[in-house]
Design a protein around this motif. Structure first.
Motif, PDB file in Angstrom:
ATOM      1  N   GLU A 126       0.833  -1.205   0.000  1.00  0.00           N
ATOM      2  CA  GLU A 126       0.000   0.000   0.000  1.00  0.00           C
ATOM      3  C   GLU A 126       0.869   1.256   0.000  1.00  0.00           C
ATOM      4  OE1 GLU A 126      -3.790   1.885   2.467  1.00  0.00           O
ATOM      5  OE2 GLU A 126      -2.337   0.619   3.519  1.00  0.00           O
ATOM      6  N   LEU A 127       1.949   1.226   0.774  1.00  0.00           N
ATOM      7  CA  LEU A 127       2.857   2.373   0.814  1.00  0.00           C
ATOM      8  C   LEU A 127       3.550   2.555  -0.529  1.00  0.00           C
ATOM      9  CD1 LEU A 127       4.454   4.612   2.228  1.00  0.00           C
ATOM     10  CD2 LEU A 127       6.040   2.864   3.052  1.00  0.00           C
ATOM     11  N   THR A 128       4.060   1.463  -1.091  1.00  0.00           N
ATOM     12  CA  THR A 128       4.723   1.549  -2.402  1.00  0.00           C
ATOM     13  C   THR A 128       3.763   2.085  -3.459  1.00  0.00           C
ATOM     14  OG1 THR A 128       6.196  -0.303  -1.861  1.00  0.00           O
ATOM     15  CG2 THR A 128       5.925   0.234  -4.196  1.00  0.00           C
ATOM     16  N   ASP A 129       2.527   1.595  -3.439  1.00  0.00           N
ATOM     17  CA  ASP A 129       1.532   2.067  -4.408  1.00  0.00           C
ATOM     18  C   ASP A 129       1.240   3.554  -4.221  1.00  0.00           C
ATOM     19  OD1 ASP A 129       1.393  -0.481  -5.421  1.00  0.00           O
ATOM     20  OD2 ASP A 129      -0.469  -1.012  -4.389  1.00  0.00           O
ATOM     21  N   ALA A 130       1.205   4.003  -2.954  1.00  0.00           N
ATOM     22  CA  ALA A 130       0.937   5.414  -2.676  1.00  0.00           C
ATOM     23  C   ALA A 130       2.071   6.297  -3.187  1.00  0.00           C
ATOM     24  CB  ALA A 130       0.738   5.621  -1.178  1.00  0.00           C
ATOM     25  N   ILE A 131       3.305   5.816  -3.050  1.00  0.00           N
ATOM     26  CA  ILE A 131       4.459   6.573  -3.558  1.00  0.00           C
ATOM     27  C   ILE A 131       4.371   6.684  -5.081  1.00  0.00           C
ATOM     28  CG2 ILE A 131       6.972   6.598  -3.829  1.00  0.00           C
ATOM     29  CD1 ILE A 131       7.120   5.092  -1.113  1.00  0.00           C
ATOM     30  N   LYS A 132       4.055   5.558  -5.728  1.00  0.00           N
ATOM     31  CA  LYS A 132       3.935   5.565  -7.200  1.00  0.00           C
ATOM     32  C   LYS A 132       2.815   6.505  -7.639  1.00  0.00           C
ATOM     33  CE  LYS A 132       5.729   0.938  -8.225  1.00  0.00           C
ATOM     34  NZ  LYS A 132       5.402  -0.409  -8.762  1.00  0.00           N
ATOM     35  N   LYS A 133       1.695   6.488  -6.921  1.00  0.00           N
ATOM     36  CA  LYS A 133       0.570   7.354  -7.272  1.00  0.00           C
ATOM     37  C   LYS A 133       0.967   8.822  -7.134  1.00  0.00           C
ATOM     38  CE  LYS A 133      -4.284   8.277  -6.190  1.00  0.00           C
ATOM     39  NZ  LYS A 133      -5.436   7.944  -5.327  1.00  0.00           N
ATOM     40  N   TYR A 134       1.709   9.136  -6.074  1.00  0.00           N
ATOM     41  CA  TYR A 134       2.165  10.513  -5.879  1.00  0.00           C
ATOM     42  C   TYR A 134       3.113  10.924  -7.004  1.00  0.00           C
ATOM     43  CZ  TYR A 134       4.536  14.533  -3.855  1.00  0.00           C
ATOM     44  OH  TYR A 134       5.062  15.786  -3.660  1.00  0.00           O
ATOM     45  N   GLN A 135       4.046  10.029  -7.336  1.00  0.00           N
ATOM     46  CA  GLN A 135       5.004  10.333  -8.399  1.00  0.00           C
ATOM     47  C   GLN A 135       4.295  10.531  -9.739  1.00  0.00           C
ATOM     48  OE1 GLN A 135       7.412   6.812  -7.796  1.00  0.00           O
ATOM     49  NE2 GLN A 135       9.054   7.983  -6.818  1.00  0.00           N
ATOM     50  N   GLU A 136       3.254   9.726  -9.973  1.00  0.00           N
ATOM     51  CA  GLU A 136       2.548   9.756 -11.242  1.00  0.00           C
ATOM     52  C   GLU A 136       1.589  10.944 -11.344  1.00  0.00           C
ATOM     53  OE1 GLU A 136      -0.274   6.511 -12.039  1.00  0.00           O
ATOM     54  OE2 GLU A 136       0.788   6.235 -13.928  1.00  0.00           O
TER      55      GLU A 136
ATOM     56  N   LYS B 295       3.992  14.005 -11.950  1.00  0.00           N
ATOM     57  CA  LYS B 295       3.851  13.757 -13.389  1.00  0.00           C
ATOM     58  C   LYS B 295       5.032  12.962 -13.947  1.00  0.00           C
ATOM     59  CE  LYS B 295       0.135  16.272 -13.225  1.00  0.00           C
ATOM     60  NZ  LYS B 295      -1.203  15.601 -13.189  1.00  0.00           N
ATOM     61  N   SER B 296       5.510  12.032 -13.160  1.00  0.00           N
ATOM     62  CA  SER B 296       6.651  11.223 -13.592  1.00  0.00           C
ATOM     63  C   SER B 296       6.201  10.171 -14.595  1.00  0.00           C
ATOM     64  CB  SER B 296       7.289  10.531 -12.385  1.00  0.00           C
ATOM     65  OG  SER B 296       8.282   9.616 -12.799  1.00  0.00           O
ATOM     66  N   PRO B 297       6.889  10.044 -15.733  1.00  0.00           N
ATOM     67  CA  PRO B 297       6.523   9.031 -16.727  1.00  0.00           C
ATOM     68  C   PRO B 297       6.903   7.621 -16.286  1.00  0.00           C
ATOM     69  CG  PRO B 297       8.502  10.182 -17.418  1.00  0.00           C
ATOM     70  CD  PRO B 297       8.013  10.888 -16.184  1.00  0.00           C
ATOM     71  N   GLU B 298       7.837   7.516 -15.328  1.00  0.00           N
ATOM     72  CA  GLU B 298       8.285   6.200 -14.859  1.00  0.00           C
ATOM     73  C   GLU B 298       8.351   6.184 -13.326  1.00  0.00           C
ATOM     74  OE1 GLU B 298      11.982   5.251 -16.720  1.00  0.00           O
ATOM     75  OE2 GLU B 298      11.130   5.173 -18.743  1.00  0.00           O
ATOM     76  N   PRO B 299       7.210   6.178 -12.654  1.00  0.00           N
ATOM     77  CA  PRO B 299       7.205   6.145 -11.190  1.00  0.00           C
ATOM     78  C   PRO B 299       7.830   4.852 -10.677  1.00  0.00           C
ATOM     79  CG  PRO B 299       5.009   5.695 -12.066  1.00  0.00           C
ATOM     80  CD  PRO B 299       5.851   6.143 -13.223  1.00  0.00           C
ATOM     81  N   ASP B 300       8.770   4.968  -9.725  1.00  0.00           N
ATOM     82  CA  ASP B 300       9.477   3.780  -9.249  1.00  0.00           C
ATOM     83  C   ASP B 300       9.047   3.335  -7.854  1.00  0.00           C
ATOM     84  OD1 ASP B 300      10.613   5.731  -7.661  1.00  0.00           O
ATOM     85  OD2 ASP B 300      12.644   5.514  -8.463  1.00  0.00           O
ATOM     86  N   GLY B 301       8.143   4.092  -7.224  1.00  0.00           N
ATOM     87  CA  GLY B 301       7.643   3.680  -5.913  1.00  0.00           C
ATOM     88  C   GLY B 301       8.688   3.732  -4.813  1.00  0.00           C
ATOM     89  N   ARG B 302       9.633   4.624  -4.957  1.00  0.00           N
ATOM     90  CA  ARG B 302      10.725   4.701  -3.978  1.00  0.00           C
ATOM     91  C   ARG B 302      11.027   6.159  -3.645  1.00  0.00           C
ATOM     92  NH1 ARG B 302      16.303   1.335  -3.756  1.00  0.00           N
ATOM     93  NH2 ARG B 302      17.718   2.954  -3.023  1.00  0.00           N
ATOM     94  N   VAL B 303      11.321   6.384  -2.357  1.00  0.00           N
ATOM     95  CA  VAL B 303      11.719   7.712  -1.891  1.00  0.00           C
ATOM     96  C   VAL B 303      13.126   7.600  -1.319  1.00  0.00           C
ATOM     97  CG1 VAL B 303      11.210   9.642  -0.345  1.00  0.00           C
ATOM     98  CG2 VAL B 303       9.331   8.305  -1.322  1.00  0.00           C
ATOM     99  N   ASP B 304      14.062   8.319  -1.901  1.00  0.00           N
ATOM    100  CA  ASP B 304      15.448   8.312  -1.417  1.00  0.00           C
ATOM    101  C   ASP B 304      15.730   9.572  -0.618  1.00  0.00           C
ATOM    102  OD1 ASP B 304      16.571   5.866  -2.614  1.00  0.00           O
ATOM    103  OD2 ASP B 304      16.134   6.867  -4.519  1.00  0.00           O
TER     104      ASP B 304
END
Length: 285
Positions: A42-52, A56-65
Protein backbone atom coordinates in the motif's frame (compact mmCIF):
# COMPACT_ATOMS: atom_id res chain seq x y z
CA UNK A 1 15.10 10.93 6.72
CA UNK A 2 18.34 9.00 6.33
CA UNK A 3 17.70 6.04 4.01
CA UNK A 4 15.46 4.85 1.18
CA UNK A 5 11.79 3.89 1.53
CA UNK A 6 9.51 1.91 -0.78
CA UNK A 7 10.35 -0.38 -3.69
CA UNK A 8 13.78 -1.92 -3.02
CA UNK A 9 14.46 0.52 -0.16
CA UNK A 10 16.04 -0.12 3.23
CA UNK A 11 12.68 0.70 4.83
CA UNK A 12 13.84 1.52 8.34
CA UNK A 13 10.79 2.29 10.53
CA UNK A 14 11.80 5.90 11.26
CA UNK A 15 12.15 6.68 7.54
CA UNK A 16 8.98 4.78 6.64
CA UNK A 17 6.96 6.75 9.19
CA UNK A 18 8.30 10.06 7.85
CA UNK A 19 7.26 9.13 4.30
CA UNK A 20 3.86 7.92 5.52
CA UNK A 21 3.35 11.22 7.31
CA UNK A 22 4.46 13.26 4.29
CA UNK A 23 2.13 11.37 1.97
CA UNK A 24 -0.76 11.87 4.40
CA UNK A 25 -0.22 15.63 4.13
CA UNK A 26 -0.67 15.64 0.37
CA UNK A 27 -3.84 16.42 -1.63
CA UNK A 28 -7.02 14.60 -0.59
CA UNK A 29 -6.87 12.40 -3.67
CA UNK A 30 -4.08 10.52 -1.89
CA UNK A 31 -5.10 7.54 0.25
CA UNK A 32 -4.48 8.15 3.95
CA UNK A 33 -1.91 5.66 5.22
CA UNK A 34 -1.72 4.16 8.67
CA UNK A 35 1.16 5.80 10.53
CA UNK A 36 2.88 2.66 11.81
CA UNK A 37 6.46 2.77 10.47
CA UNK A 38 5.93 -0.50 8.59
CA UNK A 39 6.51 -0.94 4.89
CA UNK A 40 3.76 -2.41 2.72
CA UNK A 41 2.54 -2.70 -0.84
CA UNK A 42 0.00 0.00 0.00
CA UNK A 43 2.86 2.37 0.81
CA UNK A 44 4.72 1.55 -2.40
CA UNK A 45 1.53 2.07 -4.41
CA UNK A 46 0.94 5.41 -2.68
CA UNK A 47 4.46 6.57 -3.56
CA UNK A 48 3.93 5.57 -7.20
CA UNK A 49 0.57 7.35 -7.27
CA UNK A 50 2.17 10.51 -5.88
CA UNK A 51 5.00 10.33 -8.40
CA UNK A 52 2.55 9.76 -11.24
CA UNK A 53 -0.29 12.14 -10.35
CA UNK A 54 1.52 14.95 -8.54
CA UNK A 55 5.05 14.83 -9.93
CA UNK A 56 3.85 13.76 -13.39
CA UNK A 57 6.65 11.22 -13.59
CA UNK A 58 6.52 9.03 -16.73
CA UNK A 59 8.29 6.20 -14.86
CA UNK A 60 7.21 6.14 -11.19
CA UNK A 61 9.48 3.78 -9.25
CA UNK A 62 7.64 3.68 -5.91
CA UNK A 63 10.73 4.70 -3.98
CA UNK A 64 11.72 7.71 -1.89
CA UNK A 65 15.45 8.31 -1.42
CA UNK A 66 16.87 10.58 1.26
CA UNK A 67 17.73 13.83 -0.50
CA UNK A 68 16.18 12.60 -3.73
CA UNK A 69 13.66 14.33 -5.97
CA UNK A 70 10.56 12.63 -4.56
CA UNK A 71 11.56 13.40 -0.99
CA UNK A 72 12.25 17.05 -1.77
CA UNK A 73 8.90 17.39 -3.53
CA UNK A 74 7.08 15.70 -0.64
CA UNK A 75 8.64 18.19 1.77
CA UNK A 76 7.76 21.10 -0.47
CA UNK A 77 4.15 20.03 -0.82
CA UNK A 78 3.62 19.07 2.83
CA UNK A 79 1.83 21.45 5.19
CA UNK A 80 4.99 21.56 7.31
CA UNK A 81 8.05 21.82 5.13
CA UNK A 82 10.91 20.73 7.37
CA UNK A 83 11.55 17.19 8.51
CA UNK A 84 12.11 18.06 12.16
CA UNK A 85 8.60 19.54 12.38
CA UNK A 86 6.81 16.44 11.12
CA UNK A 87 4.52 14.91 13.74
CA UNK A 88 5.27 17.80 16.11
CA UNK A 89 1.83 19.37 16.25
CA UNK A 90 0.13 16.05 16.96
CA UNK A 91 2.25 14.18 19.47
CA UNK A 92 4.15 16.29 21.95
CA UNK A 93 4.77 13.93 24.85
CA UNK A 94 4.58 10.33 25.96
CA UNK A 95 1.23 9.24 27.36
CA UNK A 96 0.03 6.40 29.62
CA UNK A 97 -1.41 4.89 26.43
CA UNK A 98 2.00 4.75 24.73
CA UNK A 99 2.34 1.24 23.32
CA UNK A 100 5.56 -0.30 24.62
CA UNK A 101 5.11 -3.34 22.37
CA UNK A 102 5.14 -1.04 19.34
CA UNK A 103 8.31 0.65 20.60
CA UNK A 104 9.97 -2.73 21.05
CA UNK A 105 8.95 -3.98 17.59
CA UNK A 106 10.00 -0.84 15.73
CA UNK A 107 13.21 -0.50 17.75
CA UNK A 108 14.19 -4.03 16.71
CA UNK A 109 13.45 -3.29 13.05
CA UNK A 110 15.36 0.00 13.26
CA UNK A 111 18.45 -1.14 15.16
CA UNK A 112 18.49 -4.92 14.71
CA UNK A 113 17.77 -6.13 18.25
CA UNK A 114 15.56 -5.69 21.29
CA UNK A 115 17.79 -4.83 24.29
CA UNK A 116 17.01 -6.68 27.52
CA UNK A 117 16.36 -3.47 29.46
CA UNK A 118 14.45 -1.54 26.79
CA UNK A 119 10.96 -2.07 28.25
CA UNK A 120 12.09 -1.01 31.73
CA UNK A 121 13.45 2.30 30.43
CA UNK A 122 10.44 3.00 28.20
CA UNK A 123 8.03 2.23 31.05
CA UNK A 124 9.94 4.56 33.36
CA UNK A 125 9.82 7.35 30.78
CA UNK A 126 6.07 6.92 30.32
CA UNK A 127 5.51 7.10 34.08
CA UNK A 128 7.80 10.12 34.55
CA UNK A 129 5.56 13.20 34.81
CA UNK A 130 8.62 15.46 34.52
CA UNK A 131 9.35 14.32 30.96
CA UNK A 132 6.95 16.64 29.14
CA UNK A 133 8.62 16.61 25.72
CA UNK A 134 8.82 13.45 23.63
CA UNK A 135 12.16 14.70 22.28
CA UNK A 136 13.57 14.62 25.81
CA UNK A 137 12.52 10.99 26.05
CA UNK A 138 14.10 10.21 22.67
CA UNK A 139 17.40 11.84 23.62
CA UNK A 140 17.44 10.10 26.99
CA UNK A 141 16.90 6.73 25.31
CA UNK A 142 19.63 7.44 22.78
CA UNK A 143 21.96 8.35 25.64
CA UNK A 144 21.17 5.12 27.48
CA UNK A 145 21.72 3.19 24.25
CA UNK A 146 25.25 4.55 23.99
CA UNK A 147 26.18 4.64 27.67
CA UNK A 148 25.13 1.02 28.35
CA UNK A 149 26.53 -0.51 25.20
CA UNK A 150 23.08 -1.05 23.67
CA UNK A 151 21.87 -3.16 26.62
CA UNK A 152 19.60 -0.55 28.26
CA UNK A 153 20.68 -2.01 31.59
CA UNK A 154 22.57 -0.10 34.31
CA UNK A 155 26.26 -0.97 34.10
CA UNK A 156 29.51 -0.46 35.94
CA UNK A 157 32.19 1.60 34.24
CA UNK A 158 34.71 -0.50 32.39
CA UNK A 159 37.88 -0.69 34.46
CA UNK A 160 35.95 0.57 37.50
CA UNK A 161 37.83 3.86 37.56
CA UNK A 162 41.31 2.34 37.46
CA UNK A 163 43.82 5.04 36.56
CA UNK A 164 41.24 7.82 37.03
CA UNK A 165 41.27 10.48 39.74
CA UNK A 166 38.06 9.01 41.16
CA UNK A 167 39.37 5.43 40.94
CA UNK A 168 40.72 5.19 44.48
CA UNK A 169 38.74 4.15 47.53
CA UNK A 170 37.64 7.02 49.75
CA UNK A 171 35.98 7.01 53.15
CA UNK A 172 32.50 8.30 53.81
CA UNK A 173 31.24 8.65 57.37
CA UNK A 174 27.45 8.40 57.67
CA UNK A 175 25.20 10.10 60.24
CA UNK A 176 25.73 7.33 62.77
CA UNK A 177 29.49 7.76 62.59
CA UNK A 178 30.00 4.53 60.67
CA UNK A 179 32.77 4.67 58.07
CA UNK A 180 32.27 3.29 54.57
CA UNK A 181 35.14 2.80 52.14
CA UNK A 182 34.04 2.81 48.49
CA UNK A 183 35.30 3.55 45.01
CA UNK A 184 32.90 5.98 43.36
CA UNK A 185 33.47 5.02 39.73
CA UNK A 186 30.77 5.22 37.05
CA UNK A 187 27.57 3.29 37.61
CA UNK A 188 24.05 3.36 36.20
CA UNK A 189 22.50 4.43 32.92
CA UNK A 190 24.67 7.57 32.68
CA UNK A 191 27.74 6.67 34.72
CA UNK A 192 27.86 9.03 37.70
CA UNK A 193 31.29 9.40 39.34
CA UNK A 194 32.85 10.93 42.48
CA UNK A 195 31.54 10.74 46.05
CA UNK A 196 30.24 14.31 45.92
CA UNK A 197 27.97 13.47 43.00
CA UNK A 198 26.70 10.26 44.58
CA UNK A 199 25.85 12.18 47.73
CA UNK A 200 24.31 15.17 45.92
CA UNK A 201 22.04 13.03 43.76
CA UNK A 202 21.14 10.73 46.64
CA UNK A 203 19.88 13.69 48.64
CA UNK A 204 18.14 15.29 45.65
CA UNK A 205 16.20 12.09 45.01
CA UNK A 206 15.07 11.71 48.62
CA UNK A 207 17.41 8.78 49.29
CA UNK A 208 19.23 10.56 52.10
CA UNK A 209 22.84 9.33 51.77
CA UNK A 210 22.11 5.78 50.61
CA UNK A 211 24.06 6.13 47.35
CA UNK A 212 27.10 7.39 49.23
CA UNK A 213 26.90 4.51 51.71
CA UNK A 214 26.33 1.90 49.02
CA UNK A 215 27.12 3.18 45.50
CA UNK A 216 25.98 -0.15 44.02
CA UNK A 217 22.43 1.11 44.57
CA UNK A 218 22.99 3.28 41.50
CA UNK A 219 22.83 0.02 39.51
CA UNK A 220 19.24 -0.66 40.56
CA UNK A 221 17.08 0.25 37.52
CA UNK A 222 14.68 2.46 39.49
CA UNK A 223 17.52 4.45 41.02
CA UNK A 224 19.50 4.53 37.77
CA UNK A 225 16.49 6.00 35.98
CA UNK A 226 15.82 8.62 38.67
CA UNK A 227 19.47 9.68 38.59
CA UNK A 228 19.39 10.06 34.82
CA UNK A 229 16.07 11.89 34.71
CA UNK A 230 16.86 14.32 37.51
CA UNK A 231 20.42 14.90 36.37
CA UNK A 232 19.62 15.51 32.70
CA UNK A 233 16.71 17.82 33.55
CA UNK A 234 18.59 19.83 36.15
CA UNK A 235 22.13 19.97 34.80
CA UNK A 236 23.57 17.87 37.62
CA UNK A 237 26.33 16.27 35.54
CA UNK A 238 28.00 19.10 33.62
CA UNK A 239 25.84 22.13 34.32
CA UNK A 240 24.01 21.67 31.00
CA UNK A 241 20.40 20.42 30.94
CA UNK A 242 17.83 19.13 28.45
CA UNK A 243 15.95 22.42 28.17
CA UNK A 244 19.17 24.16 27.10
CA UNK A 245 19.07 22.25 23.82
CA UNK A 246 15.52 20.93 23.40
CA UNK A 247 12.78 23.45 24.04
CA UNK A 248 9.93 24.95 22.01
CA UNK A 249 10.82 24.70 18.32
CA UNK A 250 14.54 24.25 19.07
CA UNK A 251 16.00 20.76 19.02
CA UNK A 252 19.79 20.45 19.01
CA UNK A 253 20.42 16.75 19.50
CA UNK A 254 24.16 16.86 18.67
CA UNK A 255 25.07 19.52 21.23
CA UNK A 256 22.76 18.03 23.86
CA UNK A 257 25.61 15.58 24.40
CA UNK A 258 27.19 18.32 26.52
CA UNK A 259 24.66 17.36 29.23
CA UNK A 260 26.70 14.19 29.82
CA UNK A 261 30.14 14.24 28.22
CA UNK A 262 31.26 17.05 25.94
CA UNK A 263 30.85 16.07 22.29
CA UNK A 264 31.88 12.44 22.75
CA UNK A 265 29.95 10.33 20.20
CA UNK A 266 27.57 13.29 19.84
CA UNK A 267 26.50 12.67 16.24
CA UNK A 268 26.07 8.93 16.74
CA UNK A 269 23.73 9.63 19.65
CA UNK A 270 21.96 12.37 17.69
CA UNK A 271 21.19 10.00 14.81
CA UNK A 272 19.80 7.44 17.25
CA UNK A 273 17.69 10.11 18.96
CA UNK A 274 16.17 11.19 15.63
CA UNK A 275 15.09 7.62 14.85
CA UNK A 276 13.86 6.93 18.39
CA UNK A 277 11.82 10.14 18.37
CA UNK A 278 9.90 8.96 15.32
CA UNK A 279 9.39 5.51 16.87
CA UNK A 280 8.00 7.06 20.04
CA UNK A 281 5.67 9.34 18.09
CA UNK A 282 4.31 6.34 16.19
CA UNK A 283 3.75 4.48 19.47
CA UNK A 284 1.74 7.29 21.10
CA UNK A 285 -2.00 6.91 20.57
Amino acid sequence: MRASVGEGGKNKPADVAIVQDLLNRQPTTMTQLKLDGLTSQELTDAIKKYQEEVMKSPEPDGRVDAGGGTYKRLLKDAAESTADQLFGSRRASLQPTTRTAVVEDLYKKQFGSTPAGLTTVVSALIADVDITDIRWAAYMMATVKRETGDTFQPIEEWGKGKGKDYGDAVDYVDKTGKKHSNVYYGRGYVQITWLANYLKLSQALGLDDQLAIDPAKALEPANAYKIMSYGMRNGSFTGKKLSDYISGTACDYPHARRIINGMDHAYEISAAAEAIEVILRVAVL
